[in-house]
Design a protein around this motif. Structure first.
Motif, mmCIF file in Angstrom:
data_model
loop_
_atom_site.group_PDB
_atom_site.id
_atom_site.type_symbol
_atom_site.label_atom_id
_atom_site.label_comp_id
_atom_site.label_asym_id
_atom_site.label_seq_id
_atom_site.Cartn_x
_atom_site.Cartn_y
_atom_site.Cartn_z
ATOM 1 N N LEU A 1 0.810 -1.214 0.000
ATOM 2 C CA LEU A 1 0.000 0.000 0.000
ATOM 3 C C LEU A 1 0.849 1.272 0.000
ATOM 4 C CD1 LEU A 1 -2.688 -1.057 2.649
ATOM 5 C CD2 LEU A 1 -2.767 -1.332 0.157
ATOM 6 N N CYS A 2 0.271 2.346 -0.508
ATOM 7 C CA CYS A 2 0.914 3.657 -0.408
ATOM 8 C C CYS A 2 0.536 4.284 0.935
ATOM 9 C CB CYS A 2 0.485 4.555 -1.569
ATOM 10 S SG CYS A 2 -1.242 5.074 -1.527
ATOM 11 N N ARG A 3 1.235 5.338 1.287
ATOM 12 C CA ARG A 3 1.002 5.944 2.613
ATOM 13 C C ARG A 3 -0.439 6.422 2.769
ATOM 14 N NH1 ARG A 3 -0.364 6.905 6.698
ATOM 15 N NH2 ARG A 3 0.567 7.992 8.471
ATOM 16 N N ASP A 4 -1.035 7.004 1.753
ATOM 17 C CA ASP A 4 -2.404 7.503 1.864
ATOM 18 C C ASP A 4 -3.407 6.393 2.136
ATOM 19 O OD1 ASP A 4 -1.593 10.101 1.506
ATOM 20 O OD2 ASP A 4 -2.172 10.220 -0.600
ATOM 21 N N ASP A 5 -3.108 5.187 1.667
ATOM 22 C CA ASP A 5 -4.013 4.062 1.919
ATOM 23 C C ASP A 5 -4.147 3.779 3.409
ATOM 24 O OD1 ASP A 5 -4.490 3.649 -0.789
ATOM 25 O OD2 ASP A 5 -2.997 2.051 -0.984
ATOM 26 N N PHE A 6 -3.111 4.058 4.163
ATOM 27 C CA PHE A 6 -3.152 3.807 5.606
ATOM 28 C C PHE A 6 -4.067 4.785 6.336
ATOM 29 C CE2 PHE A 6 0.503 1.346 4.444
ATOM 30 C CZ PHE A 6 0.585 0.333 5.380
ATOM 31 N N ASN A 7 -4.412 5.892 5.676
ATOM 32 C CA ASN A 7 -5.300 6.896 6.272
ATOM 33 C C ASN A 7 -6.733 6.797 5.747
ATOM 34 O OD1 ASN A 7 -2.804 7.893 7.182
ATOM 35 N ND2 ASN A 7 -2.685 9.370 5.506
ATOM 36 N N ALA A 8 -6.944 5.963 4.752
ATOM 37 C CA ALA A 8 -8.236 5.918 4.055
ATOM 38 C C ALA A 8 -9.318 5.305 4.933
ATOM 39 C CB ALA A 8 -8.105 5.123 2.763
ATOM 40 N N MET A 9 -10.549 5.807 4.768
ATOM 41 C CA MET A 9 -11.697 5.314 5.530
ATOM 42 C C MET A 9 -12.862 5.002 4.584
ATOM 43 S SD MET A 9 -11.533 7.827 8.880
ATOM 44 C CE MET A 9 -12.507 6.706 9.893
ATOM 45 N N PRO A 10 -12.741 3.956 3.775
ATOM 46 C CA PRO A 10 -13.800 3.669 2.802
ATOM 47 C C PRO A 10 -15.105 3.208 3.430
ATOM 48 C CG PRO A 10 -12.172 1.906 2.836
ATOM 49 C CD PRO A 10 -11.617 3.025 3.670
ATOM 50 N N PHE A 11 -15.076 2.835 4.712
ATOM 51 C CA PHE A 11 -16.289 2.373 5.405
ATOM 52 C C PHE A 11 -16.660 3.301 6.551
ATOM 53 C CE2 PHE A 11 -14.103 -1.499 3.842
ATOM 54 C CZ PHE A 11 -15.081 -1.990 2.981
#
Length: 219
Positions: free
Chosen positions: A47-57
């Motif tokens: 994953l990229c760094r932004d993926d660790f901050n993502a909140m898709p749910f």
């Protein structure tokens, strides 16, 4: 999680409950934790760094409504607190090795008090490399303790003094989402802690991380 890990966890529960298979149960617990931690390491590779901050749910209930960065923080803050402050009665790795500054965290707690976008905002502040270093050290220290346990240790229970010591450290928020944690931990015997903060808790949050990863990369 996959059926293989669920079956392995089932074996751990049975084996540590019997003195004749206790040490085999600990070995399988360490194997379970290794496989789960490998999943956490794989996330870092994929994953990229932004993926660790993502909140898709973000609008849903459940652990998957949070972020991957938060989940890693939460797993290992709880383990550090329970392993060191509660069980061993010594310094948490978070403090002894200056991980608050290294990670860049604005909080010292488990993070249970954070909700919705506050989780995303918190996640963005974290130094991911330092968070992974912290996780690795907490895991290793807990596993050293687990290897030194004997079957009789599983019945160890905790006292009002243990509870008061935890409260004095201010590592659990007094918010409604968090303040129950100390009562919960101190209400368990050592076996109960092995089967929750050190294993099942990992499984639940890492499963949530996989749901987030899969959602992000299903587009």
């Amino acid at each position: 999680m996959g059926n293989e890990l669920l079956e392995l966890f089932g074996k751990v529960k049975v084996e540590i409950s019997n003195e004749s298979t206790f040490h085999l149960g600990i070995e399988n617990l360490l194997l379970l934790r290794k496989r789960l931690f490998n999943a956490i390491l794989q996330l870092k590779a994929e994953l990229c760094r932004d993926d660790f901050n993502a909140m898709p749910f973000i609008g849903e209930n459940g652990f998957h409504s949070k972020t991957i960065a938060y989940s890693i923080w939460h797993i290992f803050r709880i383990e550090d607190i329970v392993s060191h402050a509660l069980i061993n009665g010594d310094d948490q790795i978070f403090f002894s090795e200056n991980f608050q500054e290294r990670i860049g965290s604005p909080i010292i707690t488990t993070g249970n008090e954070l909700v919705k976008q506050r989780i995303g905002d918190f996640s963005e502040k974290l130094d991911l490399e330092a968070l992974y270093q912290y996780s690795t050290k907490v895991k290793a220290n807990t596993e050293l303790m687990l290897k030194n346990l004997v079957f009789a240790d599983l019945k160890r229970r905790f006292t009002i003094e243990d509870k008061l010591r935890l409260e004095s450290l201010c590592v659990v928020s007094q918010s409604d989402n968090a303040k129950w944690l100390i009562d919960y931990w101190c209400g368990e015997d050592l076996k109960g802690l092995i089967l929750m903060p050190f294993s099942e808790h990992w499984m639940a949050h890492i499963h949530a991380c996989m749901l987030i990863r899969n959602k992000l990369h299903s587009k």
